[in-house]
Design a protein around this motif. Structure first.
Motif, PDB file in Angstrom:
ATOM      1  N   GLY A  29       0.849  -1.178   0.000  1.00 25.70           N
ATOM      2  CA  GLY A  29       0.000   0.000   0.000  1.00 25.70           C
ATOM      3  C   GLY A  29       0.886   1.230   0.000  1.00 25.70           C
ATOM      4  O   GLY A  29       1.515   1.557  -0.996  1.00 25.70           O
ATOM      5  N   ARG A  30       0.997   1.863   1.179  1.00 29.11           N
ATOM      6  CA  ARG A  30       1.814   3.077   1.267  1.00 29.11           C
ATOM      7  C   ARG A  30       3.314   2.777   1.289  1.00 29.11           C
ATOM      8  O   ARG A  30       4.124   3.670   1.020  1.00 29.11           O
ATOM      9  CB  ARG A  30       1.418   3.872   2.512  1.00 29.11           C
ATOM     10  N   ILE A  31       3.694   1.543   1.629  1.00 28.77           N
ATOM     11  CA  ILE A  31       5.113   1.178   1.549  1.00 28.77           C
ATOM     12  C   ILE A  31       5.463   1.023   0.067  1.00 28.77           C
ATOM     13  O   ILE A  31       5.416  -0.073  -0.502  1.00 28.77           O
ATOM     14  CB  ILE A  31       5.424  -0.104   2.342  1.00 28.77           C
ATOM     15  N   HIS A  32       5.758   2.132  -0.557  1.00 25.01           N
ATOM     16  CA  HIS A  32       5.924   2.189  -2.009  1.00 25.01           C
ATOM     17  C   HIS A  32       6.678   3.473  -2.331  1.00 25.01           C
ATOM     18  O   HIS A  32       6.558   4.473  -1.620  1.00 25.01           O
ATOM     19  CB  HIS A  32       4.545   2.175  -2.679  1.00 25.01           C
ATOM     20  N   PHE A  33       7.455   3.451  -3.405  1.00 25.98           N
ATOM     21  CA  PHE A  33       8.273   4.608  -3.770  1.00 25.98           C
ATOM     22  C   PHE A  33       7.464   5.899  -3.854  1.00 25.98           C
ATOM     23  O   PHE A  33       7.917   6.964  -3.444  1.00 25.98           O
ATOM     24  CB  PHE A  33       8.978   4.373  -5.109  1.00 25.98           C
ATOM     25  N   ARG A  34       6.243   5.795  -4.385  1.00 30.30           N
ATOM     26  CA  ARG A  34       5.397   6.983  -4.546  1.00 30.30           C
ATOM     27  C   ARG A  34       4.136   6.873  -3.687  1.00 30.30           C
ATOM     28  O   ARG A  34       3.126   7.519  -3.992  1.00 30.30           O
ATOM     29  CB  ARG A  34       5.064   7.180  -6.037  1.00 30.30           C
ATOM     30  N   VAL A  83       7.026  -3.795  14.006  1.00 26.07           N
ATOM     31  CA  VAL A  83       8.126  -2.824  13.961  1.00 26.07           C
ATOM     32  C   VAL A  83       7.755  -1.740  12.957  1.00 26.07           C
ATOM     33  O   VAL A  83       7.456  -2.045  11.793  1.00 26.07           O
ATOM     34  CB  VAL A  83       9.446  -3.506  13.546  1.00 26.07           C
ATOM     35  N   PRO A  84       7.764  -0.476  13.362  1.00 28.10           N
ATOM     36  CA  PRO A  84       7.400   0.592  12.421  1.00 28.10           C
ATOM     37  C   PRO A  84       8.361   0.656  11.239  1.00 28.10           C
ATOM     38  O   PRO A  84       9.572   0.472  11.382  1.00 28.10           O
ATOM     39  CB  PRO A  84       7.510   1.858  13.279  1.00 28.10           C
ATOM     40  N   ILE A  85       7.796   0.922  10.076  1.00 27.97           N
ATOM     41  CA  ILE A  85       8.572   1.177   8.867  1.00 27.97           C
ATOM     42  C   ILE A  85       8.418   2.654   8.541  1.00 27.97           C
ATOM     43  O   ILE A  85       7.298   3.160   8.407  1.00 27.97           O
ATOM     44  CB  ILE A  85       8.072   0.335   7.667  1.00 27.97           C
ATOM     45  N   GLU A  86       9.537   3.363   8.438  1.00 32.10           N
ATOM     46  CA  GLU A  86       9.470   4.782   8.153  1.00 32.10           C
ATOM     47  C   GLU A  86      10.019   5.087   6.764  1.00 32.10           C
ATOM     48  O   GLU A  86      10.828   4.337   6.217  1.00 32.10           O
ATOM     49  CB  GLU A  86      10.235   5.579   9.207  1.00 32.10           C
ATOM     50  N   ALA A  87       9.553   6.178   6.205  1.00 33.35           N
ATOM     51  CA  ALA A  87      10.018   6.596   4.881  1.00 33.35           C
ATOM     52  C   ALA A  87      11.492   6.967   4.931  1.00 33.35           C
ATOM     53  O   ALA A  87      11.988   7.506   5.917  1.00 33.35           O
ATOM     54  CB  ALA A  87       9.191   7.776   4.393  1.00 33.35           C
ATOM     55  N   LEU A 137       5.786   7.558   9.147  1.00 30.94           N
ATOM     56  CA  LEU A 137       5.352   6.177   9.360  1.00 30.94           C
ATOM     57  C   LEU A 137       4.520   5.723   8.162  1.00 30.94           C
ATOM     58  O   LEU A 137       3.455   6.278   7.887  1.00 30.94           O
ATOM     59  CB  LEU A 137       4.519   6.072  10.632  1.00 30.94           C
ATOM     60  N   ILE A 138       5.018   4.725   7.418  1.00 35.78           N
ATOM     61  CA  ILE A 138       4.299   4.271   6.223  1.00 35.78           C
ATOM     62  C   ILE A 138       3.772   2.842   6.356  1.00 35.78           C
ATOM     63  O   ILE A 138       3.083   2.350   5.454  1.00 35.78           O
ATOM     64  CB  ILE A 138       5.190   4.382   4.963  1.00 35.78           C
ATOM     65  N   GLY A 139       4.065   2.172   7.458  1.00 32.54           N
ATOM     66  CA  GLY A 139       3.564   0.817   7.653  1.00 32.54           C
ATOM     67  C   GLY A 139       4.308   0.121   8.774  1.00 32.54           C
ATOM     68  O   GLY A 139       5.030   0.758   9.553  1.00 32.54           O
ATOM     69  N   TYR A 140       4.130  -1.190   8.844  1.00 36.36           N
ATOM     70  CA  TYR A 140       4.767  -1.983   9.892  1.00 36.36           C
ATOM     71  C   TYR A 140       5.275  -3.305   9.337  1.00 36.36           C
ATOM     72  O   TYR A 140       4.649  -3.895   8.437  1.00 36.36           O
ATOM     73  CB  TYR A 140       3.769  -2.311  11.008  1.00 36.36           C
ATOM     74  N   ALA A 141       6.393  -3.766   9.898  1.00 36.23           N
ATOM     75  CA  ALA A 141       6.753  -5.173   9.782  1.00 36.23           C
ATOM     76  C   ALA A 141       5.959  -5.905  10.852  1.00 36.23           C
ATOM     77  O   ALA A 141       6.063  -5.567  12.041  1.00 36.23           O
ATOM     78  CB  ALA A 141       8.253  -5.367   9.988  1.00 36.23           C
ATOM     79  N   GLY A 197      -5.642   3.413   8.645  1.00 37.39           N
ATOM     80  CA  GLY A 197      -4.400   3.925   9.198  1.00 37.39           C
ATOM     81  C   GLY A 197      -3.376   2.821   9.380  1.00 37.39           C
ATOM     82  O   GLY A 197      -3.709   1.629   9.376  1.00 37.39           O
ATOM     83  N   PRO A 198      -2.101   3.162   9.540  1.00 37.04           N
ATOM     84  CA  PRO A 198      -1.058   2.139   9.648  1.00 37.04           C
ATOM     85  C   PRO A 198      -1.215   1.233  10.861  1.00 37.04           C
ATOM     86  O   PRO A 198      -0.992   0.026  10.763  1.00 37.04           O
ATOM     87  CB  PRO A 198       0.242   2.961   9.716  1.00 37.04           C
ATOM     88  N   GLU A 199      -1.604   1.784  12.005  1.00 40.15           N
ATOM     89  CA  GLU A 199      -1.772   0.945  13.195  1.00 40.15           C
ATOM     90  C   GLU A 199      -2.925  -0.037  13.002  1.00 40.15           C
ATOM     91  O   GLU A 199      -2.816  -1.224  13.344  1.00 40.15           O
ATOM     92  CB  GLU A 199      -2.029   1.812  14.429  1.00 40.15           C
ATOM     93  N   THR A 200      -4.025   0.442  12.443  1.00 39.04           N
ATOM     94  CA  THR A 200      -5.169  -0.444  12.208  1.00 39.04           C
ATOM     95  C   THR A 200      -4.833  -1.507  11.174  1.00 39.04           C
ATOM     96  O   THR A 200      -5.258  -2.654  11.298  1.00 39.04           O
ATOM     97  CB  THR A 200      -6.390   0.374  11.749  1.00 39.04           C
ATOM     98  N   ALA A 201      -4.069  -1.151  10.153  1.00 41.79           N
ATOM     99  CA  ALA A 201      -3.659  -2.139   9.149  1.00 41.79           C
ATOM    100  C   ALA A 201      -2.885  -3.275   9.810  1.00 41.79           C
ATOM    101  O   ALA A 201      -3.110  -4.461   9.516  1.00 41.79           O
ATOM    102  CB  ALA A 201      -2.817  -1.477   8.068  1.00 41.79           C
ATOM    103  N   ALA A 202      -1.966  -2.930  10.721  1.00 43.72           N
ATOM    104  CA  ALA A 202      -1.208  -3.956  11.438  1.00 43.72           C
ATOM    105  C   ALA A 202      -2.124  -4.784  12.328  1.00 43.72           C
ATOM    106  O   ALA A 202      -1.998  -6.020  12.406  1.00 43.72           O
ATOM    107  CB  ALA A 202      -0.101  -3.310  12.261  1.00 43.72           C
ATOM    108  N   ASP A 203      -3.061  -4.128  13.016  1.00 39.85           N
ATOM    109  CA  ASP A 203      -4.027  -4.843  13.856  1.00 39.85           C
ATOM    110  C   ASP A 203      -4.815  -5.862  13.032  1.00 39.85           C
ATOM    111  O   ASP A 203      -5.042  -7.001  13.461  1.00 39.85           O
ATOM    112  CB  ASP A 203      -5.014  -3.866  14.494  1.00 39.85           C
ATOM    113  N   ILE A 204      -5.242  -5.441  11.857  1.00 39.63           N
ATOM    114  CA  ILE A 204      -6.052  -6.309  10.996  1.00 39.63           C
ATOM    115  C   ILE A 204      -5.255  -7.524  10.549  1.00 39.63           C
ATOM    116  O   ILE A 204      -5.757  -8.654  10.557  1.00 39.63           O
ATOM    117  CB  ILE A 204      -6.576  -5.506   9.787  1.00 39.63           C
ATOM    118  N   ALA A 205      -3.999  -7.305  10.149  1.00 36.58           N
ATOM    119  CA  ALA A 205      -3.163  -8.434   9.720  1.00 36.58           C
ATOM    120  C   ALA A 205      -2.991  -9.451  10.837  1.00 36.58           C
ATOM    121  O   ALA A 205      -3.078 -10.664  10.604  1.00 36.58           O
ATOM    122  CB  ALA A 205      -1.805  -7.922   9.242  1.00 36.58           C
TER     123      ALA A 205
END
Length: 265
Positions: free
Chosen positions: A136-141, A182-186, A197-201, A226-234
């Motif tokens: 998703g947001r973990i992407h070059f653009r 683990v947070p993934i940052e740009a 913050l663009i996502g999580y491992a 949001g990134p936290e909810t995306a991680a919660d869902i996974a």
């Protein structure tokens, strides 16, 4: 259905610069925060939600497989969608369409987006959330396939990738305990300020052994999550396996449908 943003549909005939410009438009239109009507906590207890007065949310997993021609070249994509509600599969659909371009890192949606959109047209249910095998947001653009399709259809979407396309983990991601994130940052490879913050491992499962370990998933918001909810869902949907169940089942269905297509060819 009528797409809310047909102007952003992936077009494999565009030049690379035009594709990247379109992705920046998509990122500008994306909402990387929670904007949906259901309680994400419902996803982790399907039996409770099934007995509640409210309908459990419908979650759809999306994955791809590829078909080859007589020369052994990939020439068609098979897009598979599995919709689940209350922990049960309620619908499966797939579509087979020609591939327009080869795989190019960062431009996956222009190769797979059209086939996915066609498969989604076959759904009779209206999912509350989509999980994509991809970023998703973990992407070059900031516009991976989950963002691209999520914005076009204006639906909540999450990207679940097996490898890290870009960005930097804030901590070591090797041999993490199950349940860790683990947070993934740009970084300089992402079109947003460094440190965003663009996502999580997300470590959904782990071996109980010092000699081997399972790598985390890289989970990021696609649209209206949001990134936290995306991680919660996974974590909530990865019941017994590494992959969240809707994506895992879509992966298996893609292989099953591919065998059926091959047998009738």
């Amino acid at each position: 259905m009528t797409l809310p943003r047909p102007d952003l549909a992936p077009d494999g005939s565009l030049e690379r610069d035009d594709m990247e410009a379109l992705q920046r438009e998509i990122a500008d239109a994306a909402v990387f925060e929670d904007d949906f009507a259901f309680d994400p906590a419902a996803l982790s207890n399907p039996l409770a939600t099934a007995s509640s007065p409210d309908e459990p949310p419908i979650v759809a997993g999306v994955d791809q497989s590829f078909l080859t021609n007589s020369e052994g070249d990939q020439d068609r994509a098979l897009s598979a969608v599995v919709a689940m509600q209350g922990g049960e599969v309620i619908e499966r659909v797939h579509a087979v369409t020609p591939l327009e371009i080869p795989y190019i890192p960062g431009l996956l949606a222009f190769r797979e987006g059209g086939p996915i959109l066609e498969a989604l047209e076959g759904l009779s249910v209206d999912p509350d959330l989509f999980l994509f095998d991809g970023s998703g947001r973990i992407h070059f653009r900031q516009a991976g396939i989950a963002t691209h399709i999520g914005v076009i259809r204006d639906v909540p979407a999450v990207g679940v990738a097996k490898s890290l396309l870009c960005g930097t983990p804030r901590e070591d991601t090797e041999n993490l305990p199950a349940g860790t994130r683990v947070p993934i940052e740009a970084n300089s490879r992402v079109d947003c300020p460094d440190g965003t913050l663009i996502g999580y491992a997300v470590q959904t499962r782990q071996y109980d052994s010092p000699d081997r370990y399972i790598n985390p998933l890289y989970v990021s918001p696609g649209h209206r999550v949001g990134p936290e909810t995306a991680a919660d869902i996974a974590l909530a949907l990865a019941s017994s396996y590494k992959l969240p169940e809707p994506v895992r089942l879509a992966d298996g269905y893609a292989d099953e449908a591919k065998r059926e297509v091959d047998e009738t060819a």
